[in-house]
Design a protein around this motif. Sequence first.
Motif, PDB file in Angstrom:
ATOM      1  N   THR A  59       0.798  -1.225   0.000  1.00 28.15           N
ATOM      2  CA  THR A  59       0.000   0.000   0.000  1.00 28.15           C
ATOM      3  C   THR A  59       0.827   1.268   0.000  1.00 28.15           C
ATOM      4  OG1 THR A  59      -0.136  -0.062   2.415  1.00 28.15           O
ATOM      5  CG2 THR A  59      -1.904  -1.136   1.177  1.00 28.15           C
ATOM      6  N   GLU A  60       2.004   1.279   0.658  1.00 34.35           N
ATOM      7  CA  GLU A  60       2.712   2.544   0.838  1.00 34.35           C
ATOM      8  C   GLU A  60       4.050   2.606   0.108  1.00 34.35           C
ATOM      9  OE1 GLU A  60       1.463   5.197   2.175  1.00 34.35           O
ATOM     10  OE2 GLU A  60      -0.404   4.180   2.712  1.00 34.35           O
ATOM     11  N   GLN A  61       5.037   1.799   0.507  1.00 33.23           N
ATOM     12  CA  GLN A  61       6.383   1.971  -0.024  1.00 33.23           C
ATOM     13  C   GLN A  61       7.010   0.640  -0.419  1.00 33.23           C
ATOM     14  OE1 GLN A  61       9.040   4.503   2.228  1.00 33.23           O
ATOM     15  NE2 GLN A  61       7.311   5.498   3.262  1.00 33.23           N
ATOM     16  N   PHE A  62       7.748   0.718  -1.556  1.00 31.06           N
ATOM     17  CA  PHE A  62       8.591  -0.397  -2.002  1.00 31.06           C
ATOM     18  C   PHE A  62       9.977   0.196  -2.201  1.00 31.06           C
ATOM     19  CE2 PHE A  62      10.798  -2.749  -5.253  1.00 31.06           C
ATOM     20  CZ  PHE A  62      10.496  -4.086  -5.027  1.00 31.06           C
ATOM     21  N   LYS A  63      10.993  -0.323  -1.471  1.00 33.05           N
ATOM     22  CA  LYS A  63      12.328   0.261  -1.534  1.00 33.05           C
ATOM     23  C   LYS A  63      13.386  -0.814  -1.698  1.00 33.05           C
ATOM     24  CE  LYS A  63      11.426   4.413   1.231  1.00 33.05           C
ATOM     25  NZ  LYS A  63      11.886   5.238   2.380  1.00 33.05           N
ATOM     26  N   LEU A  64      14.302  -0.534  -2.628  1.00 33.94           N
ATOM     27  CA  LEU A  64      15.504  -1.345  -2.786  1.00 33.94           C
ATOM     28  C   LEU A  64      16.680  -0.408  -2.563  1.00 33.94           C
ATOM     29  CD1 LEU A  64      14.537  -3.306  -6.046  1.00 33.94           C
ATOM     30  CD2 LEU A  64      14.073  -3.947  -3.666  1.00 33.94           C
ATOM     31  N   LEU A  65      17.469  -0.666  -1.490  1.00 32.07           N
ATOM     32  CA  LEU A  65      18.497   0.284  -1.082  1.00 32.07           C
ATOM     33  C   LEU A  65      19.851  -0.400  -0.979  1.00 32.07           C
ATOM     34  CD1 LEU A  65      16.498   1.988   1.842  1.00 32.07           C
ATOM     35  CD2 LEU A  65      16.577   2.679  -0.551  1.00 32.07           C
ATOM     36  N   GLU A  66      20.876   0.262  -1.463  1.00 32.85           N
ATOM     37  CA  GLU A  66      22.269  -0.159  -1.294  1.00 32.85           C
ATOM     38  C   GLU A  66      22.470  -1.610  -1.729  1.00 32.85           C
ATOM     39  OE1 GLU A  66      23.896   0.837   2.517  1.00 32.85           O
ATOM     40  OE2 GLU A  66      22.688   2.652   2.656  1.00 32.85           O
ATOM     41  N   ILE A  67      22.046  -1.892  -2.927  1.00 34.83           N
ATOM     42  CA  ILE A  67      22.203  -3.237  -3.489  1.00 34.83           C
ATOM     43  C   ILE A  67      23.191  -3.149  -4.649  1.00 34.83           C
ATOM     44  CG2 ILE A  67      21.010  -5.162  -4.601  1.00 34.83           C
ATOM     45  CD1 ILE A  67      18.484  -4.224  -3.109  1.00 34.83           C
ATOM     46  N   LYS A  68      24.237  -3.962  -4.580  1.00 30.54           N
ATOM     47  CA  LYS A  68      25.308  -3.851  -5.562  1.00 30.54           C
ATOM     48  C   LYS A  68      24.885  -4.306  -6.953  1.00 30.54           C
ATOM     49  CE  LYS A  68      29.037  -4.299  -2.168  1.00 30.54           C
ATOM     50  NZ  LYS A  68      30.226  -5.104  -1.758  1.00 30.54           N
ATOM     51  N   GLN A  69      23.994  -5.278  -7.032  1.00 31.07           N
ATOM     52  CA  GLN A  69      23.551  -5.751  -8.341  1.00 31.07           C
ATOM     53  C   GLN A  69      22.105  -6.204  -8.248  1.00 31.07           C
ATOM     54  OE1 GLN A  69      25.973  -8.834 -10.058  1.00 31.07           O
ATOM     55  NE2 GLN A  69      24.673  -9.070 -11.862  1.00 31.07           N
ATOM     56  N   ILE A  70      21.261  -5.538  -9.037  1.00 35.06           N
ATOM     57  CA  ILE A  70      19.846  -5.899  -9.064  1.00 35.06           C
ATOM     58  C   ILE A  70      19.539  -6.483 -10.434  1.00 35.06           C
ATOM     59  CG2 ILE A  70      17.469  -5.045  -8.935  1.00 35.06           C
ATOM     60  CD1 ILE A  70      18.490  -2.790  -7.131  1.00 35.06           C
ATOM     61  N   GLU A  71      18.893  -7.654 -10.420  1.00 35.85           N
ATOM     62  CA  GLU A  71      18.414  -8.251 -11.663  1.00 35.85           C
ATOM     63  C   GLU A  71      16.891  -8.376 -11.578  1.00 35.85           C
ATOM     64  OE1 GLU A  71      20.314 -11.893 -12.605  1.00 35.85           O
ATOM     65  OE2 GLU A  71      22.355 -11.056 -12.521  1.00 35.85           O
ATOM     66  N   ILE A  72      16.227  -7.758 -12.554  1.00 36.74           N
ATOM     67  CA  ILE A  72      14.772  -7.810 -12.590  1.00 36.74           C
ATOM     68  C   ILE A  72      14.360  -8.598 -13.828  1.00 36.74           C
ATOM     69  CG2 ILE A  72      12.643  -6.455 -12.678  1.00 36.74           C
ATOM     70  CD1 ILE A  72      14.227  -4.110 -11.496  1.00 36.74           C
ATOM     71  N   GLU A  73      13.602  -9.655 -13.627  1.00 31.19           N
ATOM     72  CA  GLU A  73      13.141 -10.451 -14.760  1.00 31.19           C
ATOM     73  C   GLU A  73      11.866  -9.848 -15.342  1.00 31.19           C
ATOM     74  OE1 GLU A  73      12.758 -14.515 -13.635  1.00 31.19           O
ATOM     75  OE2 GLU A  73      14.919 -14.785 -13.268  1.00 31.19           O
ATOM     76  N   PRO A  74      11.557 -10.148 -16.625  1.00 33.06           N
ATOM     77  CA  PRO A  74      10.301  -9.638 -17.207  1.00 33.06           C
ATOM     78  C   PRO A  74       9.098 -10.058 -16.373  1.00 33.06           C
ATOM     79  CG  PRO A  74      11.703 -10.594 -18.905  1.00 33.06           C
ATOM     80  CD  PRO A  74      12.341 -10.929 -17.595  1.00 33.06           C
ATOM     81  N   TYR A  75       8.117  -9.172 -16.333  1.00 32.34           N
ATOM     82  CA  TYR A  75       6.838  -9.422 -15.650  1.00 32.34           C
ATOM     83  C   TYR A  75       7.020  -9.686 -14.161  1.00 32.34           C
ATOM     84  CZ  TYR A  75       5.242  -9.991 -20.460  1.00 32.34           C
ATOM     85  OH  TYR A  75       4.977  -9.792 -21.781  1.00 32.34           O
ATOM     86  N   ALA A  76       8.037  -9.091 -13.567  1.00 33.35           N
ATOM     87  CA  ALA A  76       8.268  -9.286 -12.134  1.00 33.35           C
ATOM     88  C   ALA A  76       7.091  -8.800 -11.305  1.00 33.35           C
ATOM     89  CB  ALA A  76       9.540  -8.557 -11.707  1.00 33.35           C
ATOM     90  N   PHE A  77       6.380  -7.788 -11.782  1.00 29.77           N
ATOM     91  CA  PHE A  77       5.288  -7.207 -10.998  1.00 29.77           C
ATOM     92  C   PHE A  77       3.918  -7.541 -11.605  1.00 29.77           C
ATOM     93  CE2 PHE A  77       9.062  -4.766 -10.176  1.00 29.77           C
ATOM     94  CZ  PHE A  77       9.044  -4.589  -8.791  1.00 29.77           C
ATOM     95  N   ARG A  78       3.911  -8.499 -12.507  1.00 23.54           N
ATOM     96  CA  ARG A  78       2.630  -8.879 -13.118  1.00 23.54           C
ATOM     97  C   ARG A  78       1.718  -9.458 -12.051  1.00 23.54           C
ATOM     98  NH1 ARG A  78       3.087 -12.851 -18.103  1.00 23.54           N
ATOM     99  NH2 ARG A  78       4.059 -14.143 -16.465  1.00 23.54           N
ATOM    100  N   GLY A  79       0.477  -9.040 -12.087  1.00 27.11           N
ATOM    101  CA  GLY A  79      -0.527  -9.581 -11.175  1.00 27.11           C
ATOM    102  C   GLY A  79      -0.527  -8.969  -9.800  1.00 27.11           C
ATOM    103  N   ILE A  80       0.292  -7.955  -9.558  1.00 30.11           N
ATOM    104  CA  ILE A  80       0.284  -7.316  -8.243  1.00 30.11           C
ATOM    105  C   ILE A  80      -1.103  -6.737  -7.986  1.00 30.11           C
ATOM    106  CG2 ILE A  80       1.135  -5.095  -9.119  1.00 30.11           C
ATOM    107  CD1 ILE A  80       2.740  -4.845  -6.492  1.00 30.11           C
ATOM    108  N   ARG A  81      -1.627  -7.025  -6.802  1.00 26.55           N
ATOM    109  CA  ARG A  81      -3.001  -6.611  -6.519  1.00 26.55           C
ATOM    110  C   ARG A  81      -3.096  -5.114  -6.294  1.00 26.55           C
ATOM    111  NH1 ARG A  81      -4.139  -9.997  -2.528  1.00 26.55           N
ATOM    112  NH2 ARG A  81      -4.237  -8.515  -0.795  1.00 26.55           N
ATOM    113  N   LYS A  82      -2.129  -4.538  -5.653  1.00 26.00           N
ATOM    114  CA  LYS A  82      -2.084  -3.083  -5.463  1.00 26.00           C
ATOM    115  C   LYS A  82      -0.637  -2.649  -5.427  1.00 26.00           C
ATOM    116  CE  LYS A  82      -3.522   0.702  -2.439  1.00 26.00           C
ATOM    117  NZ  LYS A  82      -4.049   1.514  -3.554  1.00 26.00           N
TER     118      LYS A  82
END
Length: 777
Positions: A59-82
């Motif tokens: 509902t409020e916040q999504f945070k990714l902080l101080e991460i040396k390597q982020i890999e995001i695959e396609p459709y990572a957020f598909r189907g998120i309800r909110k």
Amino acid sequence: MGGGLLQRCHDALWNNPEQPKDLRLTKLDFQLDYVDLFVVHSCDKLIITNDTFSGVEITEQFKLLEIKQIEIEPYAFRGIRKAPKQFVIQDSAIGTIPRNAFVGLSQVDHFWIKNVSINRIERSAFSGISLFKYIYFRGVVIDAIETEAFAEMHHVNYFYMRGNVSLSMVDEFIFRGSHIDEIMFEDARVKATDYTLSGVFSNKIELIDCKWHTNKVTNAKVTQQAVDIFNAKNSTFNRIVPGLFYNHTSITFDMCQIHHLTSIPTIYIQNCADFLISNSRIYQWHSHGIPEHSKIQSLTIESCQIDRTHTRAVFGSNIESFVLDKNKIASTARRFFERSVITKLLVSECVIGSLAGSTFANARFNILLFNENKVANIDDKAFGIINAVQMQITSSYFPRFPEFAFEEGNITDLTVLSSHFRGPPPKSSFAGLSAQRLRFTHCEFVCQVDDCETNALFFQKSIHQLAWVFEHNRCLSHSTFQTVNPSMVCTNATEIITDSGVFCRRRLEIEECICTSDDTVIVPRSRASLLVLGDCNSVSLVDSHSPQLHSVYLYRTAFINVQSLPQSLQRLHILHSAVKFNRAYIIRDTSLHELKLNGVHVDAIVDNAFAGGHITSLVLDSTRLSGVTSKSFAKSMINELYIYDSEIVNAGDLFAHAKHATIADSKLRSSLFLASISHLCFRNNSVECGCIEMDLKLPQNQCDDSSNRCINGSNFDYWRRTRTITPNSEVADFLSGSRPCSAKQNDQLKMSRGSVQSSLPAFAILLCCVFMTLIAC
């Protein structure tokens, strides 16, 4: 029930023991209705797999902080309800943002990427997201942004890349099809292509404090786009292609460095209201910089430095208002505006290093104003081959008076006012100029005191009311540049006496003549532009092979016989004379700008006299027209016909070839073809009528019908002889009893009268024969 999740990689419950600081997120199940806060920080590597957040509500916040390597695959957020209100990636590194990485995210207030390095943002990485208030990149380093990386985003309020942004390679059309209220790049170093920002729908795009380097694209690519406002401020561009700003309402470059103002073939500006470059420097303005077919309402270059211009810098464009104001221009190129149509061009308060010959050539201007400019060097023919309705040179400084300054210029109204020339005018100053009206007044220039004929043109006012006027000018000393006493300047015109009985005084471009013989004289050959001849008994006007001659004035002559006109002639004015146009095809395949007859009796215009010709303006003022045949104007065209206070005894086919006509305060015995004039103002006229009709009305008449009157045909001659009788007179009483008729009915009545009259003699003979037979019996 809700809650929050804070994940530190070194104590993660899901970590591989052998890699305690790596985290792989797969489909999550929090056993909660929703999560207020989701935070992952201090990881060496984070992998977010597809469908990780399916069915999850943050509902409020999504945070990714101080991460040396982020890999995001396609459709990572598909189907998120909110989706969360705030989505933050900070102080991290991302390898690649893949296609459809953020599909499913909607209604996010702030999407924030700060102090992040990104190797690549792939095509369609952000496609499909909607209802975002802010997408904000700050302090980012991005190696590559692929084509359409931010394409097809809808209802995004703000897209910002601000604060120490470095974009090493940005491909074309990155926003294609997206609808974004405002886009801003600030403090950004960008390597892009010409088409990087093309294809977006936005209210406003701003580039502030940027260094924007674009790679040239040779292939023309057109896509749909619409931008209300484009602003660039305090930025540097290696190249700007104005043609790419089609469907941009307002474009502004302020305090910018533009190395190349250039073009891409077949790409041009459309639907542009305002294009402004101010307080900037343009290093090179290339050919077709404003390209062919462009349409701009207002183009303004002000307070700029322009180092180099090329021929055809503005080519084949249609511009309502073009302003060059307070600029420092190193030099202008020849044919700078070629084939352009500019309603108003204003060149004002500019410092011009060199004004090239034919700078304004082969373009069309309705108004051209050259005001308060200082020119360091001027080439010959600087204002040559200009086509303008109105041109003014006012309060400007020139180092000399150029040779053939206006050669081949076609200008309706030319004014040179209060300007300064530090050199004497050559004899060719106005050679080759075709101007209907010229005023050269209140100017000062170095003159040669003993060049009598040239000085006579500039300092001696004509006794005639001519279209070219020179008055109130001052001669300057060559050594001191102070005004020379007029008594020290020779202003005597050159006197010429011809063998045919004509005495002339020539003032360089104006030759004024009178007849010294009662015999027929031929209008003499002349080197002048304007020739005046009058006070003659008989004059014959023929082509005298005078290539400079464009205006002839004939006045106070008992009889003028017009046989042919010089090929160069543009204006013929005849005043207070009697004239016959006695030969066919006197202007065949040529154009006459103005034929004006004032106080003239036209006794004859023979068949085909004006056949095949084009007359821009034909004026009859206080003139009596007769002797016109049904073929006098065959296959000719008259743009504008003006008849004032005149008597038209016979118009022949005159009205049949007029497109626009104003006929006022005149008397017409012939009304044939009046109804064929498409645009007509017919007011306060008297027309011979012979039938009964309540109103004299012409359906195309744009003026007051009620002011026109009918005169009974049998009384027309009497009416003309008694035209000064008061309204209470016998004639007025007679006219009040007659009823008007239409021009069409009047012509029909004349035809019917002719047929009836022709049948009367035969009927009388037959009746006589019958009567004589009865007597014999």
